[in-house]
Design a protein around this motif. Structure first.
Motif, PDB file in Angstrom:
ATOM      1  N   ARG A   1      40.143 -49.575  33.735  1.00  0.00           N
ATOM      2  CA  ARG A   1      41.088 -48.678  34.104  1.00  0.00           C
ATOM      3  C   ARG A   1      41.371 -47.654  33.667  1.00  0.00           C
ATOM      4  NH1 ARG A   1      43.743 -52.236  30.078  1.00  0.00           N
ATOM      5  NH2 ARG A   1      43.826 -49.887  28.789  1.00  0.00           N
ATOM      6  N   ALA A   2      40.188 -46.867  33.063  1.00  0.00           N
ATOM      7  CA  ALA A   2      40.393 -44.881  32.808  1.00  0.00           C
ATOM      8  C   ALA A   2      40.034 -44.439  33.693  1.00  0.00           C
ATOM      9  CB  ALA A   2      39.186 -45.382  31.600  1.00  0.00           C
ATOM     10  N   PHE A   3      40.620 -43.667  33.623  1.00  0.00           N
ATOM     11  CA  PHE A   3      40.772 -42.287  35.275  1.00  0.00           C
ATOM     12  C   PHE A   3      39.641 -41.131  34.310  1.00  0.00           C
ATOM     13  CE2 PHE A   3      44.592 -43.047  36.792  1.00  0.00           C
ATOM     14  CZ  PHE A   3      44.826 -43.355  38.352  1.00  0.00           C
ATOM     15  N   LYS A   4      39.048 -40.356  34.969  1.00  0.00           N
ATOM     16  CA  LYS A   4      38.820 -38.940  34.752  1.00  0.00           C
ATOM     17  C   LYS A   4      39.386 -38.023  35.279  1.00  0.00           C
ATOM     18  CE  LYS A   4      34.093 -40.627  35.325  1.00  0.00           C
ATOM     19  NZ  LYS A   4      32.318 -40.651  35.657  1.00  0.00           N
ATOM     20  N   LEU A   5      39.004 -36.959  34.873  1.00  0.00           N
ATOM     21  CA  LEU A   5      39.996 -35.128  35.093  1.00  0.00           C
ATOM     22  C   LEU A   5      39.968 -35.064  36.690  1.00  0.00           C
ATOM     23  CD1 LEU A   5      41.031 -32.678  33.815  1.00  0.00           C
ATOM     24  CD2 LEU A   5      38.477 -31.511  34.337  1.00  0.00           C
ATOM     25  N   HIS A   6      39.812 -35.049  38.015  1.00  0.00           N
ATOM     26  CA  HIS A   6      39.912 -35.464  39.121  1.00  0.00           C
ATOM     27  C   HIS A   6      40.854 -36.864  39.131  1.00  0.00           C
ATOM     28  CE1 HIS A   6      36.852 -38.482  39.378  1.00  0.00           C
ATOM     29  NE2 HIS A   6      37.500 -38.858  41.298  1.00  0.00           N
ATOM     30  N   GLY A   7      41.308 -37.421  38.678  1.00  0.00           N
ATOM     31  CA  GLY A   7      42.438 -38.542  38.373  1.00  0.00           C
ATOM     32  C   GLY A   7      43.552 -37.992  37.766  1.00  0.00           C
ATOM     33  N   VAL A   8      43.956 -37.054  37.490  1.00  0.00           N
ATOM     34  CA  VAL A   8      45.224 -36.878  36.893  1.00  0.00           C
ATOM     35  C   VAL A   8      46.151 -35.336  37.817  1.00  0.00           C
ATOM     36  CG1 VAL A   8      46.066 -35.422  34.456  1.00  0.00           C
ATOM     37  CG2 VAL A   8      44.001 -37.716  34.544  1.00  0.00           C
ATOM     38  N   HIS A   9      47.179 -35.968  37.328  1.00  0.00           N
ATOM     39  CA  HIS A   9      48.186 -35.720  38.956  1.00  0.00           C
ATOM     40  C   HIS A   9      48.872 -34.369  38.358  1.00  0.00           C
ATOM     41  CE1 HIS A   9      45.805 -36.905  42.739  1.00  0.00           C
ATOM     42  NE2 HIS A   9      46.303 -37.775  41.544  1.00  0.00           N
TER      43      HIS A   9
ATOM     44  N   PRO B   1      50.593 -31.762  35.838  1.00  0.00           N
ATOM     45  CA  PRO B   1      50.008 -30.395  35.102  1.00  0.00           C
ATOM     46  C   PRO B   1      49.417 -30.538  33.660  1.00  0.00           C
ATOM     47  CG  PRO B   1      50.965 -29.947  37.301  1.00  0.00           C
ATOM     48  CD  PRO B   1      51.682 -31.290  36.644  1.00  0.00           C
ATOM     49  N   PHE B   2      50.536 -30.926  33.124  1.00  0.00           N
ATOM     50  CA  PHE B   2      50.266 -31.184  31.590  1.00  0.00           C
ATOM     51  C   PHE B   2      49.169 -32.222  31.178  1.00  0.00           C
ATOM     52  CE2 PHE B   2      51.913 -33.578  28.210  1.00  0.00           C
ATOM     53  CZ  PHE B   2      51.804 -32.577  26.894  1.00  0.00           C
ATOM     54  N   VAL B   3      48.979 -32.902  31.620  1.00  0.00           N
ATOM     55  CA  VAL B   3      48.273 -34.440  31.527  1.00  0.00           C
ATOM     56  C   VAL B   3      46.834 -33.070  31.384  1.00  0.00           C
ATOM     57  CG1 VAL B   3      47.279 -36.217  30.894  1.00  0.00           C
ATOM     58  CG2 VAL B   3      49.837 -35.525  31.069  1.00  0.00           C
ATOM     59  N   PHE B   4      46.752 -32.611  32.738  1.00  0.00           N
ATOM     60  CA  PHE B   4      45.288 -32.225  33.402  1.00  0.00           C
ATOM     61  C   PHE B   4      45.060 -31.442  32.420  1.00  0.00           C
ATOM     62  CE2 PHE B   4      42.961 -29.360  36.161  1.00  0.00           C
ATOM     63  CZ  PHE B   4      41.968 -30.753  36.748  1.00  0.00           C
ATOM     64  N   ASP B   5      45.616 -30.013  32.192  1.00  0.00           N
ATOM     65  CA  ASP B   5      45.884 -28.887  31.367  1.00  0.00           C
ATOM     66  C   ASP B   5      45.160 -29.767  30.051  1.00  0.00           C
ATOM     67  OD1 ASP B   5      44.853 -25.909  30.453  1.00  0.00           O
ATOM     68  OD2 ASP B   5      47.014 -26.621  28.845  1.00  0.00           O
ATOM     69  N   LEU B   6      46.120 -30.196  30.053  1.00  0.00           N
ATOM     70  CA  LEU B   6      45.458 -31.449  28.261  1.00  0.00           C
ATOM     71  C   LEU B   6      43.701 -31.606  27.869  1.00  0.00           C
ATOM     72  CD1 LEU B   6      46.396 -31.433  25.123  1.00  0.00           C
ATOM     73  CD2 LEU B   6      47.373 -33.773  25.726  1.00  0.00           C
ATOM     74  N   TYR B   7      44.076 -32.500  29.110  1.00  0.00           N
ATOM     75  CA  TYR B   7      42.721 -33.072  29.324  1.00  0.00           C
ATOM     76  C   TYR B   7      41.288 -32.257  29.343  1.00  0.00           C
ATOM     77  CZ  TYR B   7      39.671 -36.950  30.916  1.00  0.00           C
ATOM     78  OH  TYR B   7      38.726 -37.710  31.330  1.00  0.00           O
ATOM     79  N   HIS B   8      41.876 -31.629  30.073  1.00  0.00           N
ATOM     80  CA  HIS B   8      40.398 -30.297  30.798  1.00  0.00           C
ATOM     81  C   HIS B   8      40.171 -29.375  28.820  1.00  0.00           C
ATOM     82  CE1 HIS B   8      37.802 -27.926  32.571  1.00  0.00           C
ATOM     83  NE2 HIS B   8      38.385 -26.748  32.356  1.00  0.00           N
ATOM     84  N   ARG B   9      41.081 -29.067  28.426  1.00  0.00           N
ATOM     85  CA  ARG B   9      40.885 -28.214  27.653  1.00  0.00           C
ATOM     86  C   ARG B   9      41.642 -27.675  26.705  1.00  0.00           C
ATOM     87  NH1 ARG B   9      45.674 -23.970  27.968  1.00  0.00           N
ATOM     88  NH2 ARG B   9      44.451 -22.205  26.257  1.00  0.00           N
ATOM     89  N   VAL B  10      40.905 -29.484  25.738  1.00  0.00           N
ATOM     90  CA  VAL B  10      41.551 -29.876  24.418  1.00  0.00           C
ATOM     91  C   VAL B  10      41.047 -31.003  24.836  1.00  0.00           C
ATOM     92  CG1 VAL B  10      43.414 -31.081  22.824  1.00  0.00           C
ATOM     93  CG2 VAL B  10      43.574 -29.133  24.717  1.00  0.00           C
TER      94      VAL B  10
END
Length: 261
Positions: A16-24, A26-35
């Protein structure tokens, strides 16, 4: 090796799990990438991990009363410090994520529901040294060991709350204005997990961050996680398999993410 039920759930999680490119979002994308996916070093890592290493070789024993889940809950026993460290302390990968979350969100009031020897609490406290950190532990002898560890790390802003969480949590909630960050690691059963979660909701706000430990530890925890996701106050969740992040941001759409970690 993972127990069968955990291994089966982990396989489903990976599917089920997405990688970074599958997150649309902005809040979650930034949190996933930076934190979440941040792989650099911080000053706190070697300090806490050196302490963990020393505890893993500590053969001294202490009396322990178990207030958590399992058939032996409530019984008194004697355990080595090394055993408690090996079986109860959060692995570095996830404890350091908690540090990054605290450093990113800068919570003013942190509740850690489950101190053990204090390694995870230390990471949270070092993530924001201006925070008021309350860490809850049922067993007095374990709490005494954690106090020594906090002193070794120079953490003077950690306040220990000792006693059965069923009694201490409601009392401490009355003493704080709001909760900015809560780590739920005190009891891995459905009923107490939901009770503690709902109790802490009384002091949450839109930018609070709740973190739930061991989502798939048992069928009861899996049920609790599903119910938390559907709670009307919950707006976003991130499933990282071993821990889940809960957000209440009403300006964001209600979404649930399963992300690779």
């Amino acid at each position: 090796m993972l127990p069968f039920h955990l291994a089966a759930n982990y396989l489903l999680y990976r599917l089920r799990a997405f990688k970074l490119h599958g997150v649309h979002s902005p809040f979650v994308f930034d949190l996933y990438h930076r934190v979440i996916r941040h792989d650099g070093d911080y000053y706190a890592y070697p300090l806490v991990e050196d302490l963990r290493a020393s505890l893993l070789f500590e053969d001294r024993t202490i009396p322990v009363t178990d207030f958590g889940a399992g058939p032996k809950a409530g019984l008194k026993k004697v355990r080595k410090i090394s055993y408690i460290t090996r079986t109860s302390a959060k692995p570095a990968k996830y404890a350091q994520l908690l540090f990054r979350l605290a450093a990113h969100f800068r919570p003013g009031t942190i509740f850690d529901l489950g101190t053990s020897l204090g390694l995870t609490t230390s990471y949270l406290a070092m993530g924001n040294k201006q925070a008021s950190v309350y860490t809850f532990e049922g067993c007095p002898s374990i709490a005494a060991e954690a106090k020594v560890n906090f002193k070794k790390l120079g953490l003077q802003h950690v306040q220990q709350v000792i006693g059965n969480l069923d009694d201490t949590l409601p009392k401490q909630l009355q003493e704080v204005k709001q909760l900015d960050f809560v780590f739920f690691d005190g009891n891995h059963r459905y009923e107490p997990t939901m009770r503690y979660f709902k109790a802490c909701l009384s002091k949450h706000h839109e930018y609070s961050v709740f973190v739930v430990d061991d989502l798939y530890w048992s069928a009861e925890m899996k049920r609790a996680w599903q119910e938390i996701k559907q709670h009307p106050e919950v707006c976003q969740t991130i499933d990282l398999f071993y821990i889940g992040l809960v957000f209440f941001r009403k300006t964001q759409p209600k979404e649930h993410f399963t992300l690779q970690y």
